[in-house]
Design a protein around this motif. Structure first.
Motif, PDB file in Angstrom:
ATOM      1  N   ARG A  13       0.835  -1.214   0.000  1.00 40.29           N
ATOM      2  CA  ARG A  13       0.000   0.000   0.000  1.00 40.29           C
ATOM      3  C   ARG A  13       0.860   1.250   0.000  1.00 40.29           C
ATOM      4  NH1 ARG A  13      -2.847  -3.037   3.659  1.00 40.29           N
ATOM      5  NH2 ARG A  13      -2.012  -1.863   5.412  1.00 40.29           N
ATOM      6  N   ARG A  17       1.105   3.940  -3.046  1.00 36.71           N
ATOM      7  CA  ARG A  17       0.833   5.364  -2.771  1.00 36.71           C
ATOM      8  C   ARG A  17       2.005   6.227  -3.231  1.00 36.71           C
ATOM      9  NH1 ARG A  17      -0.724   5.838   3.136  1.00 36.71           N
ATOM     10  NH2 ARG A  17       0.028   3.950   2.603  1.00 36.71           N
ATOM     11  N   ALA A  18       3.232   5.787  -2.985  1.00 32.33           N
ATOM     12  CA  ALA A  18       4.418   6.541  -3.384  1.00 32.33           C
ATOM     13  C   ALA A  18       4.481   6.728  -4.903  1.00 32.33           C
ATOM     14  CB  ALA A  18       5.684   5.848  -2.888  1.00 32.33           C
ATOM     15  N   PHE A  19       3.985   5.742  -5.627  1.00 36.51           N
ATOM     16  CA  PHE A  19       3.954   5.821  -7.091  1.00 36.51           C
ATOM     17  C   PHE A  19       2.616   6.349  -7.625  1.00 36.51           C
ATOM     18  CE2 PHE A  19       7.495   2.761  -6.738  1.00 36.51           C
ATOM     19  CZ  PHE A  19       8.396   3.363  -7.598  1.00 36.51           C
ATOM     20  N   GLU A  20       1.759   6.787  -6.711  1.00 37.85           N
ATOM     21  CA  GLU A  20       0.424   7.305  -7.059  1.00 37.85           C
ATOM     22  C   GLU A  20      -0.383   6.266  -7.835  1.00 37.85           C
ATOM     23  OE1 GLU A  20       0.944  11.146  -8.903  1.00 37.85           O
ATOM     24  OE2 GLU A  20       2.003  11.929  -7.153  1.00 37.85           O
ATOM     25  N   LEU A  21      -0.368   5.049  -7.327  1.00 38.00           N
ATOM     26  CA  LEU A  21      -1.086   3.931  -7.941  1.00 38.00           C
ATOM     27  C   LEU A  21      -2.069   3.287  -6.962  1.00 38.00           C
ATOM     28  CD1 LEU A  21       1.978   2.236  -9.701  1.00 38.00           C
ATOM     29  CD2 LEU A  21       0.166   3.558 -10.814  1.00 38.00           C
ATOM     30  N   GLU A  22      -2.645   4.102  -6.092  1.00 34.14           N
ATOM     31  CA  GLU A  22      -3.520   3.553  -5.047  1.00 34.14           C
ATOM     32  C   GLU A  22      -4.673   2.710  -5.584  1.00 34.14           C
ATOM     33  OE1 GLU A  22      -1.953   7.472  -3.342  1.00 34.14           O
ATOM     34  OE2 GLU A  22      -2.766   6.840  -5.257  1.00 34.14           O
ATOM     35  N   ASP A  23      -5.103   2.956  -6.814  1.00 35.43           N
ATOM     36  CA  ASP A  23      -6.241   2.220  -7.361  1.00 35.43           C
ATOM     37  C   ASP A  23      -5.848   0.874  -7.978  1.00 35.43           C
ATOM     38  OD1 ASP A  23      -4.863   3.561  -9.392  1.00 35.43           O
ATOM     39  OD2 ASP A  23      -6.647   3.700 -10.661  1.00 35.43           O
TER      40      ASP A  23
END
Length: 115
Positions: A13, A17-23
């Protein structure tokens, strides 16, 4: 103290989030399974290399609009698993000196550049 599974879930997670891929939904067990196949079929350091390349292939396939995230991930994992098993089988054949099936003593092209 957190379990290994809890730590991996948390790390996944955080990294997403760090890669802006939360979805993006990552099947951690599938990634670890493919890494294990690569580690045991090729050599241990093949595990991170294999999962990196599978991830890269997934991203490129998604960016090109060829497949949705989940389908691209499963496809890349399947290709990586198949390639690792084929590598191990070819190495085993080479070690015993027996030709590849149907090759009459020559190895079949692997599709890997440089071979």
């Amino acid at each position: 103290m957190k379990s290994q599974d809890e730590t991996l879930e948390e790390w996944c997670r955080l990294l997403l989030r760090a890669f802006e891929l939360e979805d993006v939904d990552v099947d951690i067990n599938e990634v670890l399974s493919v890494a294990g196949v690569a580690a045991h079929s090729v050599v241990r350091p093949a595990a991170p290399l294999t999962t990196f390349i599978a991830g890269l292939a997934t991203g490129l396939q998604c960016a090109a609009g060829q497949a949705p995230d989940v389908l691209a991930m499963h496809s890349a994992m399947d290709v990586a698993r198949t390639a690792a098993k084929a590598y191990a089988a070819e190495e085993a054949r080479a070690a015993t000196g027996s030709p590849a099936a149907g090759s009459a003593g020559t190895s079949a092209p692997s599709g890997t550049p440089g071979e």
